[in-house]
Design an enzyme around this catalytic site. Structure first.
Site, PDB file in Angstrom:
ATOM      1  N   ASP A  12       8.858  11.282 -87.388  1.00 50.92           N
ATOM      2  CA  ASP A  12       8.663  10.275 -86.331  1.00 50.92           C
ATOM      3  C   ASP A  12       9.872   9.344 -86.242  1.00 50.92           C
ATOM      4  O   ASP A  12      10.539   9.094 -87.248  1.00 50.92           O
ATOM      5  CB  ASP A  12       7.393   9.468 -86.649  1.00 50.92           C
ATOM      6  N   HIS A  29      15.833  13.435 -80.309  1.00 51.26           N
ATOM      7  CA  HIS A  29      15.268  14.743 -80.678  1.00 51.26           C
ATOM      8  C   HIS A  29      16.380  15.707 -81.085  1.00 51.26           C
ATOM      9  O   HIS A  29      16.222  16.499 -82.010  1.00 51.26           O
ATOM     10  CB  HIS A  29      14.470  15.327 -79.508  1.00 51.26           C
ATOM     11  N   LEU A 123      11.438  30.363 -99.019  1.00 53.83           N
ATOM     12  CA  LEU A 123      10.736  29.188 -98.487  1.00 53.83           C
ATOM     13  C   LEU A 123       9.949  29.594 -97.250  1.00 53.83           C
ATOM     14  O   LEU A 123      10.481  30.296 -96.384  1.00 53.83           O
ATOM     15  CB  LEU A 123      11.768  28.111 -98.090  1.00 53.83           C
TER      16      LEU A 123
HETATM   17  C1  FPP Z   1       8.352  12.036 -82.874  1.00 53.00           C
HETATM   18  O1  FPP Z   1       9.317  11.062 -82.546  1.00 53.00           O
HETATM   19  C2  FPP Z   1       8.948  13.343 -82.783  1.00 53.00           C
HETATM   20  C3  FPP Z   1       8.496  14.352 -81.992  1.00 53.00           C
HETATM   21  C4  FPP Z   1       7.289  14.262 -81.152  1.00 53.00           C
HETATM   22  C5  FPP Z   1       9.216  15.614 -81.918  1.00 53.00           C
HETATM   23  C6  FPP Z   1       9.810  16.098 -83.192  1.00 53.00           C
HETATM   24  C7  FPP Z   1      10.961  16.939 -82.867  1.00 53.00           C
HETATM   25  C8  FPP Z   1      12.100  17.026 -83.590  1.00 53.00           C
HETATM   26  C9  FPP Z   1      12.284  16.389 -84.895  1.00 53.00           C
HETATM   27  C10 FPP Z   1      13.270  17.787 -83.103  1.00 53.00           C
HETATM   28  C11 FPP Z   1      13.008  19.185 -82.717  1.00 53.00           C
HETATM   29  C12 FPP Z   1      12.497  20.005 -83.821  1.00 53.00           C
HETATM   30  C13 FPP Z   1      12.853  21.282 -84.008  1.00 53.00           C
HETATM   31  C14 FPP Z   1      12.206  22.044 -85.073  1.00 53.00           C
HETATM   32  C15 FPP Z   1      13.895  21.921 -83.223  1.00 53.00           C
HETATM   33  P1  FPP Z   1       9.048  10.128 -81.301  1.00 53.00           P
HETATM   34  O2  FPP Z   1       9.763  10.692 -80.142  1.00 53.00           O
HETATM   35  O3  FPP Z   1       7.591   9.918 -81.105  1.00 53.00           O
HETATM   36  O4  FPP Z   1       9.750   8.811 -81.776  1.00 53.00           O
HETATM   37  P2  FPP Z   1       9.326   7.315 -81.418  1.00 53.00           P
HETATM   38  O5  FPP Z   1       8.050   7.038 -82.165  1.00 53.00           O
HETATM   39  O6  FPP Z   1      10.473   6.520 -81.936  1.00 53.00           O
HETATM   40  O7  FPP Z   1       9.164   7.248 -79.931  1.00 53.00           O
END
Ligand code: FPP
Length: 225
Positions: A12, A29, A123
């Site tokens: 997150d 992201h 893994l």
């Molecule tokens: C939450 O941060 C993150 C997500 C909903 C997406 C997670 C994706 C990635 C880490 C990158 C892509 C992954 C792969 C495997 C290619 P948020 O956007 O909710 O952050 P915020 O709380 O600061 O808004």
């Protein structure tokens, strides 16, 4: 010292990280995807058998279409670009969650990478995509009933998407929020929980190493003494 068989992470803070740098959310992201690679390599080196990462929840469809599309494209690109790396490092790719709503191109890449890494054994990298624990438990109970089984903890566990990986030992959430957000609710019943304020794009293998060291020293009681 506690053994770490199954590590799970709620990644997150991508959006907030991007905002803090004056960038648009999707840049977070993009950097976050690089961190996925670093953390996966670290887990490989440390001999952790199972790593589950929360990449897209059943609730994330509520985000603007442009962000959802970006995440889908990023994921597809990741699956293509990391092929060689996965095979070279013995990383077996899995998903949990309902893949039905994804477009055919993404479904194909998921299936390609699963096939390509089927014999890898260092893994298990398990990406939770279109994943929600309530949805998973509901599907598991329905599947158990359809197989004519009596409903028990054992039968439900055996029908969960994660049945082959076992319960979660350590669950980490980055980004400062202290909630589980419908992630692995069944499997994390006795997990050690760790919440760090670090935003996912700034999370490092060094911090993970420190968290794991602290986990290893914890007295896990599982309801006993
Ligand atoms: C939450 O941060 C993150 C997500 C909903 C997406 C997670 C994706 C990635 C880490 C990158 C892509 C992954 C792969 C495997 C290619 P948020 O956007 O909710 O952050 P915020 O709380 O600061 O808004």
């Amino acid at each position: 010292m506690n053994k770490l068989n199954h590590l799970a992470i709620i990644m997150d803070g991508n959006g907030r990280w991007a905002k803090s740098k004056g960038l648009i959310r999707t840049n977070g992201h993009k950097v976050g995807a690089n961190v996925v690679e670093d953390i996966t390599s670290y887990c490989c080196q440390k001999g952790i058998a199972n790593l589950t990462l929360y990449a897209f929840s059943t609730e994330n469809w509520k985000r603007p279409k442009s962000e959802v599309d970006f995440l889908m494209n990023l994921l597809e690109k990741f699956l293509i670009e990391k092929r060689e790396n996965f095979v070279k490092n013995g990383i077996k790719f899995h998903t949990i969650g309902d893949l039905e709503p994804f477009n055919n191109s993404l479904k194909n890449e998921i299936s390609n990478l699963k096939n390509l890494t089927a014999n890898c054994d260092k893994l298990n990298l398990i990406l939770a995509i279109n994943y929600g624990a309530r949805d998973e438990i509901t599907r598991a109970v329905n599947n158990a009933l359809q197989s004519g089984e009596n409903i028990s903890e054992k039968s439900i566990s055996s029908h969960l998407d994660t049945s082959e990986f076992g319960d979660v030992d350590l669950l980490i959430r980055t980004g400062g929020e202290q909630r589980l957000s419908n992630f692995l609710l069944w499997q994390a019943s006795y997990a050690e929980l760790y919440f760090t304020p670090t935003l996912w794009p700034e999370f490092t293998s060094k911090e993970l190493d420190e968290i794991i060291s602290s986990y290893q020293k914890t007295h896990r009681k599982f309801g006993g003494l």
